[in-house]
Enzyme design. Structure first.
Site, PDB file in Angstrom:
ATOM      1  NE  ARG A 118     -16.900  65.861 -74.330  1.00 12.98           N
ATOM      2  CZ  ARG A 118     -17.067  64.919 -73.409  1.00 12.98           C
ATOM      3  NH1 ARG A 118     -16.013  64.407 -72.797  1.00 12.98           N
ATOM      4  NH2 ARG A 118     -18.258  64.503 -73.087  1.00 12.98           N
ATOM      5  CB  SER A 158      -8.799  68.814 -70.950  1.00 14.64           C
ATOM      6  OG  SER A 158      -9.511  68.506 -69.777  1.00 14.64           O
ATOM      7  CG  HIS A 178     -17.597  52.225 -31.121  1.00 15.90           C
ATOM      8  ND1 HIS A 178     -18.540  51.930 -32.082  1.00 15.90           N
ATOM      9  CD2 HIS A 178     -16.396  51.925 -31.647  1.00 15.90           C
ATOM     10  CE1 HIS A 178     -17.919  51.445 -33.132  1.00 15.90           C
ATOM     11  NE2 HIS A 178     -16.616  51.434 -32.898  1.00 15.90           N
ATOM     12  NE  ARG A 233      -4.507  50.818 -21.664  1.00 13.71           N
ATOM     13  CZ  ARG A 233      -5.709  51.178 -21.205  1.00 13.71           C
ATOM     14  NH1 ARG A 233      -6.705  51.365 -22.027  1.00 13.71           N
ATOM     15  NH2 ARG A 233      -5.893  51.380 -19.934  1.00 13.71           N
ATOM     16  NE  ARG A 274      -7.592  58.766 -29.361  1.00 14.47           N
ATOM     17  CZ  ARG A 274      -8.262  57.642 -29.283  1.00 14.47           C
ATOM     18  NH1 ARG A 274      -7.706  56.526 -29.673  1.00 14.47           N
ATOM     19  NH2 ARG A 274      -9.488  57.614 -28.851  1.00 14.47           N
ATOM     20  N   GLY A 311     -10.946  51.271 -30.855  1.00 12.55           N
ATOM     21  CA  GLY A 311     -11.695  50.068 -30.502  1.00 12.55           C
ATOM     22  C   GLY A 311     -11.592  48.913 -31.485  1.00 12.55           C
ATOM     23  CB  CYS A 339     -12.363  67.747 -67.683  1.00 12.60           C
ATOM     24  SG  CYS A 339     -12.197  66.844 -69.231  1.00 12.60           S
ATOM     25  CB  THR A 366      -8.685  60.702 -65.717  1.00 16.77           C
ATOM     26  OG1 THR A 366      -9.558  61.655 -65.129  1.00 16.77           O
ATOM     27  CG2 THR A 366      -7.299  61.271 -65.857  1.00 16.77           C
ATOM     28  CG  ASN A 367     -14.327  60.097 -66.292  1.00 20.39           C
ATOM     29  OD1 ASN A 367     -13.768  60.083 -65.210  1.00 20.39           O
ATOM     30  ND2 ASN A 367     -15.225  61.009 -66.633  1.00 20.39           N
ATOM     31  CE1 TYR A 382      -8.957  72.322 -66.817  1.00 23.69           C
ATOM     32  CE2 TYR A 382      -7.229  73.598 -67.914  1.00 23.69           C
ATOM     33  CZ  TYR A 382      -8.317  72.734 -67.966  1.00 23.69           C
ATOM     34  OH  TYR A 382      -8.770  72.278 -69.172  1.00 23.69           O
ATOM     35  CG  MET A 439      -6.358  46.143 -33.546  1.00 21.10           C
ATOM     36  SD  MET A 439      -4.684  46.620 -33.896  1.00 21.10           S
ATOM     37  CE  MET A 439      -4.697  48.344 -33.565  1.00 21.10           C
ATOM     38  CE  LYS A 472      -3.662  52.762 -26.229  1.00 22.70           C
ATOM     39  NZ  LYS A 472      -4.643  53.365 -25.323  1.00 22.70           N
TER      40      LYS A 472
HETATM   41  C1  PEP Z   1     -13.402  61.568 -69.531  1.00 21.55           C
HETATM   42  O1  PEP Z   1     -13.401  60.617 -70.314  1.00 21.55           O
HETATM   43  O2  PEP Z   1     -12.694  61.614 -68.525  1.00 21.55           O
HETATM   44  C2  PEP Z   1     -14.301  62.697 -69.741  1.00 21.55           C
HETATM   45  C3  PEP Z   1     -14.247  63.759 -68.975  1.00 21.55           C
HETATM   46  O3  PEP Z   1     -15.212  62.581 -70.686  1.00 21.55           O
HETATM   47  P1  PEP Z   1     -16.555  61.729 -70.564  1.00 21.55           P
HETATM   48  O4  PEP Z   1     -16.710  61.350 -69.139  1.00 21.55           O
HETATM   49  O5  PEP Z   1     -17.634  62.628 -71.042  1.00 21.55           O
HETATM   50  O6  PEP Z   1     -16.273  60.608 -71.477  1.00 21.55           O
HETATM   51 MG    MG Z   2     -14.260  60.883 -72.238  1.00 21.18          MG
END
Ligand code: PEP
Ligand code: MG
Length: 932
Positions: free
Chosen positions: A647, A793, A469, A97, A347, A106, A860, A796-797, A880, A108, A27
């Site tokens: 896989r 690949s 709001h 303000r 804004r 809104g 993945c 990441t889970n 990717y 604050m 602001k």
């Molecule tokens: C993972 O672990 O990120 C993965 C893609 O495999 P899953 O979720 O099947 O274990």
């Molecule tokens: Mg996995």
């Protein structure tokens, strides 16, 4: 020179500008900018956000040196305005303000008409000859100050505001219905009653001294940075606590000085549709709060041409100046005081996803911005709103013909929502937590309702316009919202409402269409959005859908800029086809175990698991082979030459077996073996921690015949597809590899099978063998693993759960509190933990490419569809990202933005500290679960 903390603006000059949002807040920076370019801004000054931190460090007191600076600027303001602060003859009144770096509508506090007391009020009456106006301003001031600074607020969730209660009792006593019928005398009496209530309920005297009022207000505004709703909002939109708010002290101008005065809120374009028309609302003889709070239903801005043609023409001019200057759609607040127009705020305007995209596309066509800038302006998550459901038209038609249309309100937040009525935010949250779909139904919403709004499917309000709001916040959240349904008579205490003679109670089903504003009794099923109808259902001709066309244009720009490829996680031909329609360029993860749950497959799979001998197992695998081959062939055909990563089996075997006695007995009968045998076998497969047990490549290493069967199914399907003249590039991926020898064991088996199939089938095809990097040892020894793997690949889970030592299936109970306590900035299963998991990923990329410079690397895990994580993948040089089909458009845009907002891909880029994740709504999305 002493550090500067207070910045003046006004009379065509400003010490700040629009690029100083960090210091002056949004602001303050834009007020300075508008003043600097000669727009009519009431003069004032901004106390910087740095003072907010000092305030908290200094036991919630403004430091003395800052106070002195404020006094100096106050003098300059008095000079500019030609009025004296607290002067009993010619008083200066100010607004105080908040204004943070990011807009927090809104959340604050604000105090208007500050400087009023018995003496200054008398002076103002002498000056304006309008006692009613002065006492109305005075009672508003006491009301705001009493609430914000002195803390007189409703106590319980069903309570009404104590000040409103006093007004209502006064109106009853005077037998009048509307606030406007209160006389000057009534309002003067209200001021006295308010002050008495404050004294009685809080023990505080209302301060009469203007300076005391000012310091109280400045302190309260800084203090409101840490109120509950501001904290909740910051969490939801990723606004760091450390930013703090600025405080803007500005000469008051009055929209309630008579019928030649007014106030309004508008957008330089239509914030809902994106159309290039001046769009907004105003009220004559009113203060700003009346428009935003929805107490009176405002008029469309076009009507101002009739009420004040000069101001309307001036605003039209200003709207073009602002768009040209800021090169964006702006949201403005203005006040007309006795025929003179003042700009109070501007804004960048919040807009629906569709409007955001349309405005960006239109501004590119008008050469106001370039394609890249347009991309940078569209948040990937906004695309979600374009993919949102609409009502099934036939069902909706039938509902309307059947007399279920209750009322029509303002179409404030597009989309369709159906749910059960709840009348307050606490209930909305609680009901949603237990899995109910709810429509939060309120007379009007306030910032306190933010959590309930977030939990609801949609929001329905009785009062308020398109800039109320409810409307603003709903649009920002991407919630369906119908606002301003004046016919709703809501009774909070009874938890019921009447609308056109019908009674609806808490828990009743209701459906709201935020695109048309219709409110319909009962439940109506929803249907996919237009983009989905064009791309997925193919029931809508793209030429008939401007929504789709705009979407497609942005996607095409994104594709030109991004360097990351986008793949999808899909296990079925139809999923693969959807993903291609959304723009996927390959499959990054086909979880083969998903296929075993398909029709006719679970039987042989269970036979395979329960087999006692190699021979029995091979016999079961032989049954599975043609089934898997068919599945793969189906996917290869759909993917038509695009890369497909398949896989080998991953989850622990017991996941395929029934766990309840009833089902185990049924299985025993089906397989012709005793229940006891089944029970024993299942018990022997039981693992205490299956996530770290007999799963992933460990299965294929101990039972090579499983990998062999799967590899054979993949390659036979590839041969079959190739023979049909369709290109095919299978990439066989081995999961859960921590040691290179695990990979070489499986790799040899896969290659041997490939050679055999090519020979048998008389065809050759290209294929790759690679691995998932999803446990820390895999990342740490990536250089060795890359000696065998042709691609990586990131899973990441699993990499997140193994790096953090947090079970992805059991984390729900403590992860949300962890995020709330800011132990984790974000749920690490949703957004990559850059400082932990991210370090391993970066290391794996560097080590892997040292061994094999051409190593193809992707991701993945679920993070592949999260914009901030996509940006990280770009930064560390992945090739990717792979995500679920419906997130592909988001990933395409996120990848484009990552390329635009960060230096080009280079080894050095990977070392650059990652940029802050873009603001994103907190999500309670479930964890990627092993229960595949
Ligand atoms: C993972 O672990 O990120 C993965 C893609 O495999 P899953 O979720 O099947 O274990
Ligand atoms: Mg996995």
């Amino acid at each position: 020179m002493a550090k500067k903390y207070v910045y003046f603006f006004g009379a065509g000059k400003a010490e700040g500008n629009k690029d100083m949002k960090g210091l002056l807040g949004g602001k303050g920076a834009n007020l300075a900018e508008m003043a600097g370019i000669g727009l009519p801004v009431p003069p004032g000054f901004t106390v910087s956000t740095e003072v907010c931190s000092l305030f908290y460090k200094n036991k919630k007191r403004v430091p003395e040196d800052v106070k002195r600076e404020v006094e100096k600027k106050l003098k300059r303001l008095e000079k500019t305005a030609g009025q004296g602060f607290g002067d009993p003859k010619n008083p200066l009144l100010v607004s105080v303000r908040s204004g943070a770096r990011a807009s927090m509508p809104g959340m604050m506090d604000t105090i208007l008409n500050l400087g009023l007391n018995g003496k200054t009020a008398a002076a103002l009456i002498a000056k304006t000859r309008n006692a009613r106006f002065v006492y109305d301003s005075y009672r508003r001031f006491v009301q705001m100050y009493g609430d914000v600074v002195l803390g007189l607020k409703p106590v319980a969730k069903d309570d009404i505001d104590p000040f409103e209660a006093i007004i209502e009792s006064k109106k009853r006593q005077r037998r009048i219905e509307n606030d406007v019928d209160l006389t000057a005398e009534d309002l003067r009496d209200l001021v006295a009653r308010f002050k008495a209530a404050i004294k009685q309920k809080t023990g505080h005297d209302f301060p009469e001294d203007s300076r005391e009022q000012l310091w109280g207000a400045i302190g309260a505004v800084f203090g409101s940075w840490d109120n509950e709703r501001a904290i909740a909002y910051r969490k939801m939109y990723d606004i760091p606590d450390s930013w703090g708010t600025a405080v803007n002290v500005q000469l008051m101008v009055f929209g309630n000085m008579g019928n030649d005065s007014g106030t309004g809120v508008s957008f330089t374009r239509d914030a809902a549709s994106g159309e290039n028309t001046f769009y907004g609302e105003y009220l004559m003889n009113a203060q700003g709060e009346d428009v935003v709070a929805g107490i009176r239903t405002p008029l469309p801005i076009a009507d101002l041409r009739r009420d004040d043609p000069k101001a309307h023409a001036q605003l039209e001019k200003i709207r073009h100046i602002l768009e040209k200057h800021f090169r964006d759609m702006m949201d403005i607040e203005f006040t007309i005081q006795q025929g003179k127009l003042y700009m109070l705020q501007c804004r960048v305007g919040k807009r629906t996803a569709f409007a955001a995209i349309k405005i960006a596309v239109d501004m590119v066509a008008k050469k106001l911005i370039g394609e890249k800038e347009a991309l940078a302006r569209i948040e990937p998550d906004q695309l979600n709103q374009l993919l949102r459901p609409i009502f099934d038209p036939a069902e909706k038609d039938a509902a309307i013909k059947g007399g279920r249309l209750l009322v029509k309100g303002l179409n404030a937040g597009p989309g369709a929502a159906t749910g059960r009525i709840v009348f307050n935010s606490v209930d909305a949250e609680a009901w949603a937590k237990r899995g109910e779909k709810v429509i939060l139904t309120r007379i009007e919403t306030s910032p306190e309702d933010i959590k309930g709004m977030n939990a609801a499917e949609g929001i329905l309000t009785a009062r308020g316009g398109m800039t109320s709001h409810a409307a603003l916040v709903a649009r920002q959240m991407g919630k369906v919202c119908v606002a301003g349904c004046g016919e709703l008579a809501i009774d909070y205490a009874r938890r019921a409402m009447t609308v056109n003679g019908k009674i609806l109670k808490e828990g009743d089903w209701i459906s709201i269409d935020g695109t048309t504003g219709q409110v319909i009794k009962g439940k109506i099923n929803t249907k996919p959005s237009e983009v989905l109808q064009v791309l997925i259902e193919k029931t809508l001709d793209p030429a008939q859908s401007p929504v789709y066309q705009t979407f497609a244009k942005v996607m095409a720009w994104a594709d030109k800029v991004r360097t990351l490829k986008i793949r999808t996680n899909a296990d079925q031909p139809d999923q693969s086809a959807n993903a291609i329609a959304f723009g996927a360029e390959g499959i990054g993860l086909c979880r083969t175990e998903h296929m075993f749950f398909g029709e006719g497959k679970i039987g042989p799979m269970r036979e395979m698991i329960l087999a006692d001998t190699l021979q029995q197992r091979k016999a079961a695998l032989a049954k599975l082979l043609p089934l898997q081959r068919n599945d793969f062939a189906g996917i290869f055909e759909v993917m038509a030459g695009r890369p497909v990563t398949i896989r080998t089996i991953d989850p622990p075997l017991h996941e395929f077996l029934p766990h309840e006695e009833k089902n185990q007995r049924a299985l025993a009968a089906e397989m012709g073996i005793s229940y006891l045998k089944i029970k024993e076998r299942i018990a022997s497969l039981h693992e205490f921690n299956p996530m770290l047990g007999f799963r992933g490549c460990r299965l294929g290493i101990i039972y090579p015949e499983i990998t062999e069967m799967q590899a054979r199914a993949i390659f036979e399907a590839a041969a079959q597809t190739k023979k049909k003249g369709i290109e095919v590039v299978p990439e066989v991926m081995i999961p859960l590899v921590g040691h290179v020898k695990e990979l070489s064991d499986q790799e040899k088996l896969v290659r041997r099978t490939a050679e055999a199939v090519m020979k048998e089938q008389g065809v050759t095809f290209k294929y790759l063998v690679g691995t998932m990097i999803e446990i820390p040892r895999g990342a740490i020894t990536a250089d060795e693993i890359a000696g065998v793997a042709e691609f990586f690949s990131f899973g990441t889970n699993d990499l997140t759960q193994t790096t953090l030592g947090v079970s992805r299936d059991d984390a729900g109970r403590f992860l949300i509190p962890y995020v709330e306590k800011e132990i984790f900035a974000k749920d690490p299963f949703e957004v990559i933990d850059r400082d932990g998991v991210g370090v391993l990923m970066r290391m794996a990329v560097e080590k892997g490419r040292k061994t094999r410079p051409t190593l193809k690397i992707g991701i993945c895990g679920e993070h592949g569809g999260d914009p901030s994580s996509v940006e990280f993948c770009h930064l560390i040089g992945l090739n990717y990202v792979s995500c679920s089909p419906f997130r592909v458009p988001i990933a395409r845009l996120a990848a484009a933005r990552a390329a635009l907002l960060n230096p080009p891909l280079a080894a050095s880029a990977a070392k650059k500290p990652a940029k802050k994740a873009p603001a994103k709504k907190a999500s309670k999305a479930s964890k990627p679960s092993r229960k595949h």
